[in-house]
Scaffold this active site. Structure first.
Site, short mmCIF file in Angstrom:
data_model
loop_
_atom_site.label_atom_id
_atom_site.label_comp_id
_atom_site.label_asym_id
_atom_site.label_seq_id
_atom_site.Cartn_x
_atom_site.Cartn_y
_atom_site.Cartn_z
N ALA A 13 -7.18 -55.29 1.53
CA ALA A 13 -6.96 -55.07 2.79
C ALA A 13 -8.21 -53.78 2.78
CB ALA A 13 -5.94 -55.06 3.89
N GLN A 15 -11.08 -53.13 1.87
CA GLN A 15 -12.28 -52.41 2.15
C GLN A 15 -12.58 -53.91 2.55
OE1 GLN A 15 -13.09 -50.88 -1.95
NE2 GLN A 15 -14.06 -52.75 -2.82
N TYR A 151 -13.89 -67.71 -11.82
CA TYR A 151 -13.76 -67.16 -10.82
C TYR A 151 -13.99 -69.04 -10.33
CZ TYR A 151 -15.70 -65.03 -6.83
OH TYR A 151 -15.34 -64.82 -5.15
N THR A 188 -21.21 -56.91 -0.06
CA THR A 188 -19.61 -55.65 -0.17
C THR A 188 -19.07 -55.34 -1.79
OG1 THR A 188 -18.41 -57.91 -1.42
CG2 THR A 188 -17.66 -57.99 1.18
N1 LIG Z 1 -17.79 -60.75 -0.89
C1 LIG Z 1 -18.61 -62.10 -1.60
O1 LIG Z 1 -19.76 -62.28 -2.09
C2 LIG Z 1 -17.72 -63.15 -1.89
C3 LIG Z 1 -16.14 -62.84 -1.13
N2 LIG Z 1 -15.90 -64.03 -1.92
C4 LIG Z 1 -13.63 -63.41 -2.18
O2 LIG Z 1 -13.51 -62.28 -0.37
C5 LIG Z 1 -12.14 -61.99 -0.63
C6 LIG Z 1 -12.96 -60.79 -0.93
O3 LIG Z 1 -13.96 -60.29 -1.52
P1 LIG Z 1 -14.63 -58.63 -0.93
O4 LIG Z 1 -14.49 -58.32 0.27
O5 LIG Z 1 -15.95 -59.37 -1.17
O6 LIG Z 1 -13.85 -57.79 -2.09
P2 LIG Z 1 -14.01 -56.35 -2.52
O7 LIG Z 1 -13.78 -56.40 -3.92
O8 LIG Z 1 -14.91 -55.95 -1.89
O9 LIG Z 1 -12.20 -56.51 -1.74
C7 LIG Z 1 -11.41 -56.90 -2.81
C8 LIG Z 1 -10.08 -55.76 -1.69
O10 LIG Z 1 -8.96 -56.64 -3.23
C9 LIG Z 1 -8.15 -55.86 -3.27
N3 LIG Z 1 -7.51 -55.95 -5.04
C10 LIG Z 1 -8.45 -56.80 -5.73
N4 LIG Z 1 -6.72 -57.07 -7.10
C11 LIG Z 1 -6.01 -55.90 -6.20
C12 LIG Z 1 -4.66 -56.87 -6.91
N5 LIG Z 1 -4.21 -57.04 -7.66
N6 LIG Z 1 -3.80 -57.18 -5.74
C13 LIG Z 1 -3.72 -56.15 -4.65
N7 LIG Z 1 -5.21 -56.33 -3.92
C14 LIG Z 1 -6.40 -56.36 -5.02
C15 LIG Z 1 -9.29 -54.44 -3.98
O11 LIG Z 1 -8.84 -53.26 -4.35
C16 LIG Z 1 -10.38 -54.46 -2.60
O12 LIG Z 1 -9.71 -53.90 -2.20
C17 LIG Z 1 -11.84 -62.16 -2.32
O13 LIG Z 1 -11.31 -62.80 -2.78
C18 LIG Z 1 -14.20 -62.59 -3.27
O14 LIG Z 1 -13.32 -63.66 -3.80
C19 LIG Z 1 -15.68 -65.22 -1.77
C20 LIG Z 1 -17.15 -65.81 -1.53
C21 LIG Z 1 -17.71 -64.80 -1.26
C1 LIG Z 2 -20.43 -62.38 -8.62
C2 LIG Z 2 -19.90 -61.61 -7.52
C3 LIG Z 2 -18.38 -62.14 -7.02
C4 LIG Z 2 -19.21 -63.73 -6.38
C5 LIG Z 2 -18.56 -63.70 -4.41
C6 LIG Z 2 -18.95 -65.33 -4.47
O1 LIG Z 2 -17.61 -66.20 -4.35
C7 LIG Z 2 -19.92 -65.60 -4.92
C8 LIG Z 2 -20.20 -66.76 -3.56
C9 LIG Z 2 -20.14 -68.13 -4.89
C10 LIG Z 2 -21.07 -68.71 -4.82
C11 LIG Z 2 -21.66 -69.39 -3.67
C12 LIG Z 2 -23.12 -70.42 -4.14
C13 LIG Z 2 -24.10 -70.47 -2.41
C14 LIG Z 2 -23.99 -71.64 -2.15
C15 LIG Z 2 -25.35 -71.75 -0.54
O2 LIG Z 2 -26.20 -70.45 -0.66
C16 LIG Z 2 -25.63 -73.32 -1.12
O3 LIG Z 2 -27.01 -72.78 -1.61
C17 LIG Z 2 -24.63 -73.71 -0.55
C18 LIG Z 2 -25.59 -74.93 -0.08
C19 LIG Z 2 -24.41 -76.96 -0.01
C20 LIG Z 2 -24.59 -77.86 1.17
O4 LIG Z 2 -25.59 -77.46 1.44
O5 LIG Z 2 -23.94 -78.63 0.64
#
Ligand SMILES: NC(=O)C1=CN([C@@H]2O[C@H](COP(=O)(O)OP(=O)(O)OC[C@H]3O[C@@H](n4cnc5c(N)ncnc54)[C@H](O)[C@@H]3O)[C@@H](O)[C@H]2O)C=CC1
Ligand SMILES: CCCCCC(=O)CC\C=C/C=C/C=C/[C@@H](O)[C@@H](O)CCCC(=O)O
Length: 273
Positions: A13, A15, A151, A188
Site C-alpha cells: 500500500a 505506493q 510473472y 506506477t
Molecule cells: N502497474 C501495472 O502496470 C500493473 C500492476 N499490476 C499489479 O498490481 C499490483 C501493484 O503493482 P503497482 O502498484 O503497479 O506496483 P508498485 O511497484 O508501484 O507497488 C508495489 C508495492 O508492493 C510492495 N511490495 C513488493 N514486494 C513486497 C513484499 N515482499 N512485501 C510487501 N510489500 C511488497 C512494494 O514495496 C510497493 O509498495 C502488483 O501485484 C502488480 O503485479 C497488474 C497489472 C498492471
Molecule cells: C513489466 C511491468 C510490470 C507488468 C505489469 C502488468 O501486469 C502489465 C499488464 C500485462 C499485460 C497486459 C496486456 C494487455 C492487453 C490489453 O491491452 C489488450 O490487448 C487485451 C485485449 C484482450 C481481449 O480483448 O480479449
C-alpha cells in the site's frame, strides 16, 4: 459492500495501485491497515493519509508478505487495533526479474497466504462476519507475456485461486466474496524505464513501451481504482475476474460453463494456513 465503518488490509500500500486502493477506501469511510516492505515509504504514505483522513483511520505495519510470520502477526495486529476485518486486498507484487523464485513468492505464494489469512479471520464458518477479498492479478493472468513468463504464471495462478475460492461452494461456507482484478499496464513505479542499462534490457524495454504506446498508453491509477470501487460495491460479483484495459475500459472476463467449479476429490480439500 458499503465501505463506511469497514476495516481493510491492503498489501503493497505504500505506493502505486495499493496506495490508490487505500485512498479510495478511506474516502468512503473505511479504516485501512497499510502493509508494505518499504518502511520509509509506507510511513510517509500513512502520515499523508492520516493528515487527510484522521490518525485513527490508518495503521502502517511494516511487513514482507513473503514472511508468513510477519503476515500472520500483521493480521493479528489489525484485529487488535481496529477490532474487526472486512476487506483484504492482496496487491503487493513485483515485475519479472532474475530471481524467479522471488516473483513466485511475492506474486502468488503470498497472495495464497493472504487469501487464507483473510478467510481465517472473516469466514462465517470460523465465527467471522463474512467479507471481501480482492486479489490483484493482471491482464498477464489472462494472456501470455513473452518477456514475463514467470510473472504471467503467477498472475494466472492468482486468477485461478480467486475463481476457485469465489465459487458458490466456498461462499456458502464463508460468506466471503473473492475476486481478481486484471489491469493492463498502469502508470506506477513498477513500469520499467524507457532507457535500460544493458542492450538486452533495452530490447525488452523497447518491446514493452512499443506495446504500451500501441495500446493507447498507460492506464492511470484512478482508472484502476474506479474499477476496484465498482467491484467492492457489487455484491453480486463473486469469483469474478475484472479486466481493465485502455480499449474496453472495465469489463469482466467471460467464462463458459463450469463457473460453479469442479469438486476436487482429495483427502483434504480445504487448505490450511
Ligand atoms: N502497474 C501495472 O502496470 C500493473 C500492476 N499490476 C499489479 O498490481 C499490483 C501493484 O503493482 P503497482 O502498484 O503497479 O506496483 P508498485 O511497484 O508501484 O507497488 C508495489 C508495492 O508492493 C510492495 N511490495 C513488493 N514486494 C513486497 C513484499 N515482499 N512485501 C510487501 N510489500 C511488497 C512494494 O514495496 C510497493 O509498495 C502488483 O501485484 C502488480 O503485479 C497488474 C497489472 C498492471
Ligand atoms: C513489466 C511491468 C510490470 C507488468 C505489469 C502488468 O501486469 C502489465 C499488464 C500485462 C499485460 C497486459 C496486456 C494487455 C492487453 C490489453 O491491452 C489488450 O490487448 C487485451 C485485449 C484482450 C481481449 O480483448 O480479449
Amino acid at each position: 459492500m458499503k465501505l463506511s465503518g469497514k476495516v481493510a488490509v491492503v498489501t503493497g500500500a505504500a505506493q502505486g495501485l495499493g496506495r490508490g486502493f487505500t485512498e479510495a477506501m478511506l474516502q468512503q469511510g473505511a479504516k485501512v491497515a497499510l502493509l508494505d516492505i518499504k518502511v520509509l515509504d509506507g510511513r510517509k504514505t500513512t502520515k499523508e493519509l492520516a493528515s487527510q483522513h484522521g490518525q485513527d483511520k490508518v495503521l502502517f505495519l511494516p511487513c514482507d508478505v513473503t514472511d508468513k510470520g510477519q503476515m500472520e502477526s500483521a493480521f493479528q495486529q489489525v484485529l487488535r487495533h481496529f477490532g474487526q476485518l472486512d476487506v483484504v486486498v492482496n496487491n503487493a507484487g513485483v515485475s519479472e526479474h532474475g530471481n524467479w523464485e522471488m516473483v513466485l513468492d511475492v506474486n502468488l505464494r503470498s497472495v495464497i497466504h493472504g487469501t487464507l489469512l483473510g478467510l481465517d479471520h472473516m469466514s462465517r464458518e470460523k465465527g467471522g462476519a463474512g467479507g471481501l477479498i480482492i486479489n490483484i492479478a493482471s491482464m498477464a493472468g489472462l494472456l501470455p507475456m513473452f518477456h514475463g513468463p514467470v510473472y504471467a504464471a503467477t498472475k494466472h495462478g492468482v486468477v485461478g485461486l480467486s475463481r476457485s475460492y469465489g465459487t458458490p461452494f466456498h461462499f456458502a461456507l464463508t460468506g466471503v466474496r473473492v475476486c481478481a482484478m486484471c489491469p493492463t499496464m498502469a502508470d506506477t513505479p513498477i513500469q520499467p524505464p524507457r532507457v535500460a542499462s544493458t542492450p538486452e534490457e533495452q530490447l525488452k524495454a523497447d518491446a514493452h513501451w512499443a506495446y504500451v504506446d500501441n495500446q493507447g498508453g498507460l492506464l492511470q491509477v484512478s482508472e484502476v481504482v474506479d474499477g476496484f470501487l465498482q467491484l467492492v460495491a457489487d455484491d453480486s460479483k463473486n469469483g469474478a475476474v475484472m479486466r481493465i484495459t485502455k480499449q474496453k475500459g472495465v469489463d469482466y472476463q467471460p467464462y463458459g460453463g463450469g463457473g460453479q467449479g469442479v469438486p476436487y476429490a482429495s483427502r483434504n480439500t480445504r487448505s490450511k494456513l
